[in-house]
Design an enzyme around this catalytic site. Sequence first.
Site, PDB file in Angstrom:
ATOM      1  N   GLY A   1       0.788  -1.230   0.000  1.00  0.00           N
ATOM      2  CA  GLY A   1       0.000   0.000   0.000  1.00  0.00           C
ATOM      3  C   GLY A   1       0.818   1.276   0.000  1.00  0.00           C
ATOM      4  O   GLY A   1       0.337   2.322   0.421  1.00  0.00           O
TER       5      GLY A   1
ATOM      6  N   ASP B   1       2.129   2.731  -2.800  1.00  0.00           N
ATOM      7  CA  ASP B   1       2.122   3.415  -4.091  1.00  0.00           C
ATOM      8  C   ASP B   1       1.952   4.915  -3.871  1.00  0.00           C
ATOM      9  O   ASP B   1       1.000   5.358  -3.233  1.00  0.00           O
ATOM     10  CB  ASP B   1       0.987   2.880  -4.965  1.00  0.00           C
ATOM     11  CG  ASP B   1       1.071   3.386  -6.393  1.00  0.00           C
ATOM     12  OD1 ASP B   1       0.868   4.612  -6.583  1.00  0.00           O
ATOM     13  OD2 ASP B   1       1.332   2.602  -7.308  1.00  0.00           O
TER      14      ASP B   1
ATOM     15  N   SER C   1      -2.534   1.329  -6.291  1.00  0.00           N
ATOM     16  CA  SER C   1      -2.791  -0.059  -5.903  1.00  0.00           C
ATOM     17  C   SER C   1      -4.106  -0.208  -5.143  1.00  0.00           C
ATOM     18  O   SER C   1      -4.534  -1.325  -4.859  1.00  0.00           O
ATOM     19  CB  SER C   1      -1.635  -0.606  -5.055  1.00  0.00           C
ATOM     20  OG  SER C   1      -1.496   0.124  -3.845  1.00  0.00           O
TER      21      SER C   1
ATOM     22  N   CYS D   1      12.489   1.290   4.416  1.00  0.00           N
ATOM     23  CA  CYS D   1      11.217   1.413   5.139  1.00  0.00           C
ATOM     24  C   CYS D   1      10.679   0.021   5.418  1.00  0.00           C
ATOM     25  O   CYS D   1      10.290  -0.694   4.485  1.00  0.00           O
ATOM     26  CB  CYS D   1      10.211   2.221   4.326  1.00  0.00           C
ATOM     27  SG  CYS D   1       8.604   2.366   5.142  1.00  0.00           S
TER      28      CYS D   1
ATOM     29  N   GLY E   1       5.775  -3.061   1.043  1.00  0.00           N
ATOM     30  CA  GLY E   1       5.459  -4.396   0.571  1.00  0.00           C
ATOM     31  C   GLY E   1       6.467  -4.908  -0.448  1.00  0.00           C
ATOM     32  O   GLY E   1       6.946  -4.161  -1.301  1.00  0.00           O
TER      33      GLY E   1
ATOM     34  N   ASN F   1       9.209   3.576  -8.918  1.00  0.00           N
ATOM     35  CA  ASN F   1       8.634   3.355  -7.587  1.00  0.00           C
ATOM     36  C   ASN F   1       8.301   4.658  -6.864  1.00  0.00           C
ATOM     37  O   ASN F   1       7.623   4.628  -5.835  1.00  0.00           O
ATOM     38  CB  ASN F   1       9.571   2.505  -6.731  1.00  0.00           C
ATOM     39  CG  ASN F   1       9.357   1.017  -6.954  1.00  0.00           C
ATOM     40  OD1 ASN F   1       8.449   0.613  -7.684  1.00  0.00           O
ATOM     41  ND2 ASN F   1      10.186   0.196  -6.342  1.00  0.00           N
ATOM     42  N   TYR F   2       8.794   5.796  -7.374  1.00  0.00           N
ATOM     43  CA  TYR F   2       8.371   7.093  -6.849  1.00  0.00           C
ATOM     44  C   TYR F   2       7.351   7.675  -7.825  1.00  0.00           C
ATOM     45  O   TYR F   2       7.541   8.704  -8.448  1.00  0.00           O
ATOM     46  CB  TYR F   2       9.569   8.034  -6.681  1.00  0.00           C
ATOM     47  CG  TYR F   2      10.521   7.608  -5.586  1.00  0.00           C
ATOM     48  CD1 TYR F   2      10.186   6.621  -4.658  1.00  0.00           C
ATOM     49  CD2 TYR F   2      11.780   8.186  -5.463  1.00  0.00           C
ATOM     50  CE1 TYR F   2      11.056   6.225  -3.661  1.00  0.00           C
ATOM     51  CE2 TYR F   2      12.666   7.803  -4.459  1.00  0.00           C
ATOM     52  CZ  TYR F   2      12.304   6.821  -3.570  1.00  0.00           C
ATOM     53  OH  TYR F   2      13.173   6.429  -2.579  1.00  0.00           O
TER      54      TYR F   2
END
Length: 534
Positions: free
Chosen positions: A111, A113, A118, A174, A178, A474-475
Site C-alpha cells: 500500500g 504506491d 494499488s 522502510c 510491501g 517506484n516514486y
Amino acid sequence: MKFLQYSVLPFLLVVVILSFRGATLAHSHGDFLHCLSLHLANSSTISKVIYMRNNPSYLSVLNASIHNTRFSTPATPKPLAIITPLKTSHIQSTIYCSKKHGLQLRIRSGGHDFEGLSYVSGVPFVILDLLNFRAVKIDTKNKVAWVQSGATLGELYYGIAAKTKTLAFPAGICPAVGIGGHFSGGGYGILIRKYGLAADHIIDAQLIDANGRILDRKSMGEDLFWAIRGGGGNTFGIVLAWKIKLVPVPAVVTVFTVNKNLEQNVTKILHRWQYIAHKLPDNLYVDVGITKVSSSQAGKKTVQVAFIALFLGGVDELIPLVQERFPELGLAKENCSEMSWAESVLYFGRAPRRSLDILLDKNVIPRTIFKSKSDYVKEPIPESGIEGFLSMFLEKEADFAEMLMVPFGGKMEEIPENELPYPHRAGNLFQASYIVGWRKEENAESGKYISWIRRFYSYMATYVSKSPREAYFNYRDLDIGSNNISGHTSYQQASIWGFKYFKNNFKRLVQVKTMVDPMNFFRNEQSIPPLSSP
C-alpha cells in the site's frame, strides 16, 4: 450438500446490490460476487476473503495499508469489494470473475504506491490485497530465500537477521513497504553501491497470468521474467512469490550522521559531495537529506543538510578513509556507531532500535500526506544552483519538505541499462527525490503544497537528465503522464511517461505486454499498455 453450500448466496447478493447506486453497477457487482462465491467452493470462506462496503471491517481492511493519507478521504473512490485471498485458487478465481464481469482489478501488497494506484481507481474496481501471502523462507546454506509478495521488507530482514548476521538483501529502508511493489519497480536501498538493486538479485518467481496460469521462471520464459523485475506491478500478472539471492555483509557495520546548515558553509560541502560520493569505495554509501529546521537564532529557520552513511566495516577503518577522501565533512569518531546490518536499516529508516522486532511493525513509520517527484543527475550542480534550491526550503510551504540525494557509482556503474527494465545505471552521479507533506487539517489547502513541489521540480530542470527527463518508477508521479482511465491507451500516449521511467526499455516492455496480456486486463494509470487492445 450443494444447497447448504450455496444457501447463503441469495442473502449476500441482496445485501450487495442494495449497497450500490445504479442498477447497472449493482448488477455487475452482484454478478461478480456470485461468480466469486461459486468459485470459492466453501461458503464458510466468504467472510474471511470478501469484504463488501456493508461489512463492518471493510474500512479497517481498506485503510490498514494506505500509507499516503492523501488517498484516504471521504471523496476518494472506494473499491466495490476487497478480496484478501487465503490461497492461490482464490486469486485465480478473482482474476476470472473480474475479467468476466468487467471490473478493474487493483493489486496491493504493502500500500505504498505514491499515487495510490494499488487501491484507488476512477472506474468500478476491486482490490486484491495480498496481506495473507507473506511467508518468508530463508536458506542460509544456499544463501537464497523465497518471499511472498504480501510480506514487508521488514519481515524479510527480520527473517534473515534471525538466522545470520552475515547475510543481507539490497532493498529499501522502510520496513513497512510491501515486497510485491518494491521488487516490481526495481527497488533500491543503502546497499545499492555495493550490490545494485533488489531486482538484480531475483533468480526465480511464481506468477499468475491473465489466464489464471501459474508460471515460474522456466515456464514464463526469459522475456516475461525480465519484465517483472522492474517493469512495474499490476501490468504483466500477479507475482505471488520471489526467489532471491542473499548477499554477504560483515557482522559489524558502521553508520554515521553529520549535520551541516546554512551557517556552516553547507553549500560548498554539498557541492564537493557531488564529486566524491559516487567515486568512494563501493562498501561506503553516503547519502544526503535536506530539510528545514529551527535555527540557533531564536524564532528563525535554517536549512539542514544531513550526510548519512553506511560503511561495511568497522569504525577504525572508516574514519581515516573519510578523512582522506572527504575531509570537508569533518567526520569524528563520536559521529559514528557500530551495529549489525539489520540495525542499520532501522537507523536509516529513522525507526527506534530498541529491538529488531520493530522490523515487524507495519506502523513503525508514521503515515503522512505527501506528494513526491524524482530526478537523475549526471553532472555536478553548480554552487549557484545549490543555493537556489536550498533557499526554496525556507518558503512557508516547505515546513514538511525533504530532498534526498542517493549516490550511484559502484555496482550501478557496471550493469548495462538494458539488463533489467530499470535503466538508470552508468553515468548517473545520484538520484534526487523530492517530497512535500502537510498536516491533515490542511488537506483542503493541499494545492499550495503540490504547487510548491511542482515549482521545485521546474527549478531543478536545468540541472538534471534531459531527453528524457528520467524518473524512478517506484516514486510514482502522475504529473509526468498517464494512461486513459478507461478505454484504449496508445503507445504514443504511454510513451510520454514510459520513456521517463524506462528509457528505451519501454519498447521491449510493450512487446512483452502485448505477448502476455494483449487484452490489457492488468492495468492502471501507469501500467505498460499492449500495442493494441479493445
